[in-house]
Design a protein around this motif. Structure first.
Motif, PDB file in Angstrom:
ATOM      1  N   ARG A   1      68.250  37.024  83.496  1.00 34.13           N
ATOM      2  CA  ARG A   1      68.500  36.892  82.207  1.00 34.13           C
ATOM      3  C   ARG A   1      66.821  36.739  81.866  1.00 34.13           C
ATOM      4  O   ARG A   1      65.515  35.736  82.598  1.00 34.13           O
ATOM      5  N   PRO A   2      66.365  36.790  80.900  1.00 34.89           N
ATOM      6  CA  PRO A   2      64.928  37.259  80.093  1.00 34.89           C
ATOM      7  C   PRO A   2      65.010  35.420  79.972  1.00 34.89           C
ATOM      8  O   PRO A   2      65.616  34.481  80.204  1.00 34.89           O
ATOM      9  N   THR A   3      63.808  34.615  80.452  1.00 32.23           N
ATOM     10  CA  THR A   3      63.816  33.412  80.778  1.00 32.23           C
ATOM     11  C   THR A   3      62.544  32.994  79.308  1.00 32.23           C
ATOM     12  O   THR A   3      61.314  33.389  79.608  1.00 32.23           O
ATOM     13  N   MET A   4      62.681  31.829  78.930  1.00 34.14           N
ATOM     14  CA  MET A   4      61.491  31.399  77.771  1.00 34.14           C
ATOM     15  C   MET A   4      60.562  29.951  78.652  1.00 34.14           C
ATOM     16  O   MET A   4      61.255  29.650  79.647  1.00 34.14           O
TER      17      MET A   4
ATOM     18  N   ASN B   1      58.385  34.513  68.313  1.00 35.48           N
ATOM     19  CA  ASN B   1      57.077  34.050  69.102  1.00 35.48           C
ATOM     20  C   ASN B   1      56.518  33.287  68.535  1.00 35.48           C
ATOM     21  O   ASN B   1      55.332  32.849  69.534  1.00 35.48           O
ATOM     22  N   LEU B   2      57.043  32.915  67.551  1.00 34.84           N
ATOM     23  CA  LEU B   2      56.414  31.316  67.055  1.00 34.84           C
ATOM     24  C   LEU B   2      56.716  30.063  68.142  1.00 34.84           C
ATOM     25  O   LEU B   2      56.336  29.325  68.413  1.00 34.84           O
ATOM     26  N   TYR B   3      58.051  30.674  68.765  1.00 33.23           N
ATOM     27  CA  TYR B   3      59.020  29.823  69.465  1.00 33.23           C
ATOM     28  C   TYR B   3      57.959  29.677  70.974  1.00 33.23           C
ATOM     29  O   TYR B   3      57.461  28.553  71.273  1.00 33.23           O
ATOM     30  N   LEU B   4      57.220  30.765  71.629  1.00 29.46           N
ATOM     31  CA  LEU B   4      56.679  31.526  72.251  1.00 29.46           C
ATOM     32  C   LEU B   4      55.333  30.310  72.244  1.00 29.46           C
ATOM     33  O   LEU B   4      54.708  29.534  73.280  1.00 29.46           O
TER      34      LEU B   4
ATOM     35  N   ALA C   1      68.733  27.417  70.032  1.00 32.27           N
ATOM     36  CA  ALA C   1      70.137  27.640  70.291  1.00 32.27           C
ATOM     37  C   ALA C   1      70.724  28.895  70.182  1.00 32.27           C
ATOM     38  O   ALA C   1      71.545  29.924  71.001  1.00 32.27           O
ATOM     39  N   ARG C   2      69.766  30.202  69.316  1.00 31.38           N
ATOM     40  CA  ARG C   2      70.132  31.471  69.217  1.00 31.38           C
ATOM     41  C   ARG C   2      69.608  31.667  69.977  1.00 31.38           C
ATOM     42  O   ARG C   2      70.823  32.859  70.802  1.00 31.38           O
ATOM     43  N   MET C   3      69.230  31.214  71.060  1.00 31.51           N
ATOM     44  CA  MET C   3      68.270  32.610  72.164  1.00 31.51           C
ATOM     45  C   MET C   3      69.880  32.362  72.902  1.00 31.51           C
ATOM     46  O   MET C   3      69.726  33.333  74.115  1.00 31.51           O
TER      47      MET C   3
ATOM     48  N   ILE D   1      69.969  34.846  76.497  1.00 33.55           N
ATOM     49  CA  ILE D   1      68.352  33.742  77.860  1.00 33.55           C
ATOM     50  C   ILE D   1      68.001  32.699  77.885  1.00 33.55           C
ATOM     51  O   ILE D   1      68.530  31.601  77.161  1.00 33.55           O
ATOM     52  N   ASP D   2      67.430  32.818  79.007  1.00 30.47           N
ATOM     53  CA  ASP D   2      67.344  30.931  79.464  1.00 30.47           C
ATOM     54  C   ASP D   2      65.926  30.199  79.326  1.00 30.47           C
ATOM     55  O   ASP D   2      65.130  30.869  79.242  1.00 30.47           O
ATOM     56  N   ALA D   3      66.645  30.175  78.657  1.00 26.93           N
ATOM     57  CA  ALA D   3      65.946  28.407  77.134  1.00 26.93           C
ATOM     58  C   ALA D   3      65.736  27.554  77.864  1.00 26.93           C
ATOM     59  O   ALA D   3      66.360  26.829  76.932  1.00 26.93           O
TER      60      ALA D   3
END
Length: 516
Positions: free
Chosen positions: A5-8, A204-207, A317-319, A324-326
């Protein structure tokens, strides 16, 4: 094997109560709630729930938007949100025309359905074929908990986000053929691509928020945000075609952020209207002639946007829903020390301390220290970084942790870092470490720094300082019984600016490998 899973990076979230207050204060939801209360006793509306002109004017006045050029538009958007989220329920008439749909004795809303004496107008114009009343969700606004409010807000945000990704209605009207069918090819709109683009922008804003909380408090220039989505990373100088794409994206984003800002998702300063020009029937933003035109005092004219705390909550919540692992700061508070020590090195700076503090708060200092020290042992490749992270976490523990640190003074892996902690906390009566332990701790620390930062400037300074303090460092270092000794000495050879010292480091690394 299952796909990873992608991770943030983790973000720091406000409490549900704080976020719920933000949601209720957001202009769009606040207006929707007022209109839901306005409809509590029943309002005659058109089929599907749309407000006829007379009712829309009344709603606009209720919201104190009558003097605003876009007041009716804002009122209509708030009403639609109320309907979409269940704050308002629409009762369509049952049976033939003239049925008493709302049970108040008025057929088709033709009487005075809301008790204000305007029922005759509705009957005359035959505008009303349904009745709007306040829904169950309105009760949750006042009687439910913060999570109930956030769920309602999220539902509304999703509908507005879908609208933001949709094409302009005027563009749709222009592309409807004489047969009444919509020509999607002529419209040049791909719903999936448009939604993905907008999600990418929000991502991108979240990151940015996750990686640097302080930087995220400042708004991002719209040109930079659009360019981050379009300009290839390996492109040094954008081509004219790329710059045109960026300009077109800025126009789209300007419209989308104007629509999203009232939800409370973002704070947005729109593009200066004087910069938008029509080119071949499409909006373009005038490009600055030189970089000088984009100095700090001027860049705001091109639009500025910032994700709010509520926006961080929504995008996360959307991720999560997308797989996505957020993570959020605090997720590790009830996990074991082994999981904490493995995760913290990947956290951005401010999140490391916040996560560690929340983990420590669940335990007594002595319990926390014992658990951390036990997890820090090992000769595996990741062990040095675990121990460094353990040492950093223990620096936040109180003096009550002392007994646990004293217990490991003779431990080969932990005795050195235990002495460091005790010295930093002013504890007296601690036995001096052996030379072997000092060198072992030095190699372990350098190995952790290599794993964490690679050949960084900080590590270069550390290497130089160590060698300058001890002219015979390499004579002893190659004998250290540590799995990373040779790797550390090779790194010192790369990093030390003095050629003679670098050569000595490489020779010591060769001896260490031969000894192993």
């Amino acid at each position: 094997m299952p796909e990873e899973r992608p991770t943030m990076p983790p973000v720091r979230l406000r409490t549900d109560a704080e976020l719920a207050r933000d949601a209720l204060a957001a202009p769009l939801l606040a207006r929707a709630v007022r209109l839901a209360r306005w409809a509590e006793r029943g309002k005659p509306v058109a089929s599907g729930g749309a407000l006829p002109e007379g009712q829309l004017l009344e709603a606009t006045e209720l919201l104190e938007l009558a003097g605003d050029e876009d007041g009716q538009l804002y009122a209509a958007q708030a009403w639609q949100l109320a309907v979409d989220t269940g704050l308002v329920e629409i009762e369509e008439p049952a049976g033939a025309d003239g049925a008493d749909a709302d049970g108040d004795g008025d057929a088709d809303g033709g009487g005075d359905a809301d008790g204000d004496g305007d029922g005759g107008e509705g009957a005359a114009e035959d505008e009303f074929s349904a009745v709007a009343t306040s829904g169950e969700e309105l009760r949750l606004i006042t009687e439910g908990g913060p999570r109930d409010i956030l769920d309602i807000w999220l539902d509304g945000f999703e509908t507005v986000l879908a609208d933001a990704a949709a094409p302009d209605l005027s563009d749709i009207a222009a592309q409807i053929s004489e047969s009444g069918e919509l020509d999607l090819d002529a419209l040049d709109w791909n719903p999936e691509e448009e939604a993905e683009f907008l999600d990418g922008v929000l991502g991108n804003l979240y990151l940015l928020t996750a990686l640097d909380e302080e930087a995220a408090t400042a708004p991002v220039p719209l040109p930079a945000l659009a360019a981050s989505m379009i300009v290839p990373e390996d492109m040094d100088e954008p081509t004219d075609d790329i710059l045109e794409e960026v300009s077109e994206a800025m126009v789209r984003l300007d419209d989308q952020f104007r629509l999203l800002a009232p939800t409370g998702l973002v704070e947005y300063q729109p593009v200066d209207e004087a910069l938008i020009e029509e080119v071949d029937g499409e909006g373009r933003i005038q490009e600055p002639e030189t970089a000088q035109d984009l100095e700090d005092e001027d860049v705001s004219r091109y639009g500025m946007v910032r994700l709010t705390a509520l926006g961080v909550y929504a995008v996360r919540a959307r991720m999560i829903e997308a797989g996505i692992d957020a993570p959020a700061v605090g997720d590790l508070a009830d996990k074991g020390a082994d999981i904490l020590l493995d995760a913290l090195p990947g956290h951005p700076g401010p999140a490391v301390q916040a996560e560690a503090e929340q983990w420590l708060a669940r335990r007594t200092p002595e319990e926390a220290a014992r658990e951390l020290l036990a997890a820090a042992r090992g000769d595996d490749e990741a062990a040095p970084l675990r121990r460094l992270t353990c040492q950093q976490t223990l620096s936040l523990a109180g003096p009550e942790a002392e007994p646990a640190l004293r217990e490991v003074l003779d431990d080969r892996h932990l005795g050195g870092l235990a002495r460091v902690w005790l010295a930093e906390n002013g504890v007296t009566g601690v036995p001096e470490p052996s030379e072997e332990m000092v060198f072992w701790l030095t190699v372990d620390t350098l190995a952790a720094q290599l794993a964490s930062e690679g050949d960084s400037a900080e590590l270069r300074d550390l290497v130089r300082g160590l060698v300058d303090q001890s002219g015979s460092f390499f004579d002893s270092a190659w004998r250290v019984d540590h799995p990373a000794t040779a790797e550390v000495l090779e790194a010192m050879g790369r990093l030390h600016p003095d050629k003679k010292a670098a050569k000595e480091a490489r020779k010591a690394a060769f001896k260490a490998r031969s000894r192993a």
